[in-house]
Design a protein around this motif. Structure first.
Motif, mmCIF file in Angstrom:
data_model
loop_
_atom_site.group_PDB
_atom_site.id
_atom_site.type_symbol
_atom_site.label_atom_id
_atom_site.label_comp_id
_atom_site.label_asym_id
_atom_site.label_seq_id
_atom_site.Cartn_x
_atom_site.Cartn_y
_atom_site.Cartn_z
ATOM 1 N N LYS A 11 0.953 -1.168 0.071
ATOM 2 C CA LYS A 11 -0.122 0.130 0.045
ATOM 3 C C LYS A 11 1.020 1.416 -0.028
ATOM 4 C CE LYS A 11 -3.751 -2.470 0.364
ATOM 5 N NZ LYS A 11 -4.820 -2.659 -0.266
ATOM 6 N N GLN A 57 -2.632 7.549 2.410
ATOM 7 C CA GLN A 57 -1.409 6.608 3.067
ATOM 8 C C GLN A 57 -0.261 7.872 3.198
ATOM 9 O OE1 GLN A 57 -2.321 3.507 4.161
ATOM 10 N NE2 GLN A 57 -0.255 2.928 4.001
ATOM 11 N N GLN A 59 2.852 6.657 4.539
ATOM 12 C CA GLN A 59 4.026 6.004 4.238
ATOM 13 C C GLN A 59 3.396 4.568 3.931
ATOM 14 O OE1 GLN A 59 5.216 5.665 8.392
ATOM 15 N NE2 GLN A 59 4.334 3.665 8.524
ATOM 16 N N THR A 60 4.507 3.710 3.222
ATOM 17 C CA THR A 60 4.036 2.460 2.375
ATOM 18 C C THR A 60 4.017 1.421 3.716
ATOM 19 O OG1 THR A 60 5.634 2.854 0.787
ATOM 20 C CG2 THR A 60 4.865 0.696 1.052
ATOM 21 N N ASP A 61 2.969 0.320 3.488
ATOM 22 C CA ASP A 61 2.589 -0.692 4.371
ATOM 23 C C ASP A 61 2.595 -1.971 3.539
ATOM 24 O OD1 ASP A 61 2.150 0.531 6.878
ATOM 25 O OD2 ASP A 61 -0.072 0.955 6.191
ATOM 26 N N TRP A 63 0.880 -5.525 3.414
ATOM 27 C CA TRP A 63 -0.200 -6.422 3.959
ATOM 28 C C TRP A 63 -0.004 -7.790 3.349
ATOM 29 C CZ3 TRP A 63 -5.441 -3.789 3.595
ATOM 30 C CH2 TRP A 63 -5.592 -2.371 4.026
ATOM 31 N N SER A 98 -3.805 -8.182 12.523
ATOM 32 C CA SER A 98 -2.546 -7.410 12.273
ATOM 33 C C SER A 98 -1.874 -8.160 13.140
ATOM 34 C CB SER A 98 -2.505 -6.277 12.505
ATOM 35 O OG SER A 98 -3.075 -5.562 13.626
ATOM 36 N N GLY A 102 2.068 -4.375 13.721
ATOM 37 C CA GLY A 102 1.114 -3.666 12.744
ATOM 38 C C GLY A 102 0.963 -4.205 11.346
ATOM 39 N N THR A 103 1.522 -5.073 10.937
ATOM 40 C CA THR A 103 1.581 -5.766 9.551
ATOM 41 C C THR A 103 0.116 -6.350 9.343
ATOM 42 O OG1 THR A 103 3.845 -6.194 9.692
ATOM 43 C CG2 THR A 103 2.462 -7.147 8.114
ATOM 44 N N VAL A 104 -0.435 -5.689 8.481
ATOM 45 C CA VAL A 104 -2.091 -6.365 8.157
ATOM 46 C C VAL A 104 -1.700 -7.556 7.524
ATOM 47 C CG1 VAL A 104 -3.978 -5.750 6.667
ATOM 48 C CG2 VAL A 104 -2.618 -3.786 7.920
#
Length: 110
Positions: A11, A57, A59-61, A63, A98, A102-104
């Motif tokens: 993301k 967003q 920042q980058t996430d 998932w 998660s 916090g990683t989805v």
């Protein structure tokens, strides 16, 4: 039983999305397999890497998708919160949660 799924989603904020897509396509050399207005997919070995443009967003996430026989049992085993407010699961197969960092995670039946 919990095992890796077939998808990883990155993301990415709007201001970094085109540059990120270009990096994985042109610099890394991944094969592009899908494209829509706000999402591009690449073959990443046996996995599909989705790079999604997300205007909200900052920042980058990352998932991750996990397969399980029972999403409820997996949630209990992981001790993870239900996070279904994150994104609609259109086919109804799955639950968002998660990890402690916090990683989805998308838990779904294969």
């Amino acid at each position: 039983m919990i095992k890796p799924g077939n998808n990883i989603a990155m993301k990415v904020p709007t201001f970094k999305w085109a540059e990120t897509v270009s990096f994985y396509r042109d610099e890394v050399g991944l094969e592009q397999t899908h494209e829509s207005k706000e999402s591009v997919a690449f073959a990443f070995g046996d996995i599909t890497l989705w790079i999604d443009c997300v205007p909200a967003q900052s920042q980058t996430d990352i998932w991750l998708e996990l397969f399980t026989d029972s999403t409820n049992k997996a949630l209990e085993q992981l001790g993870s919160p239900v996070r279904n407010e994150l994104e609609e699961i259109k086919d109804g197969n799955g639950q968002w949660t998660s990890d402690p960092a916090g990683t989805v995670l998308l838990l779904r039946k294969e």
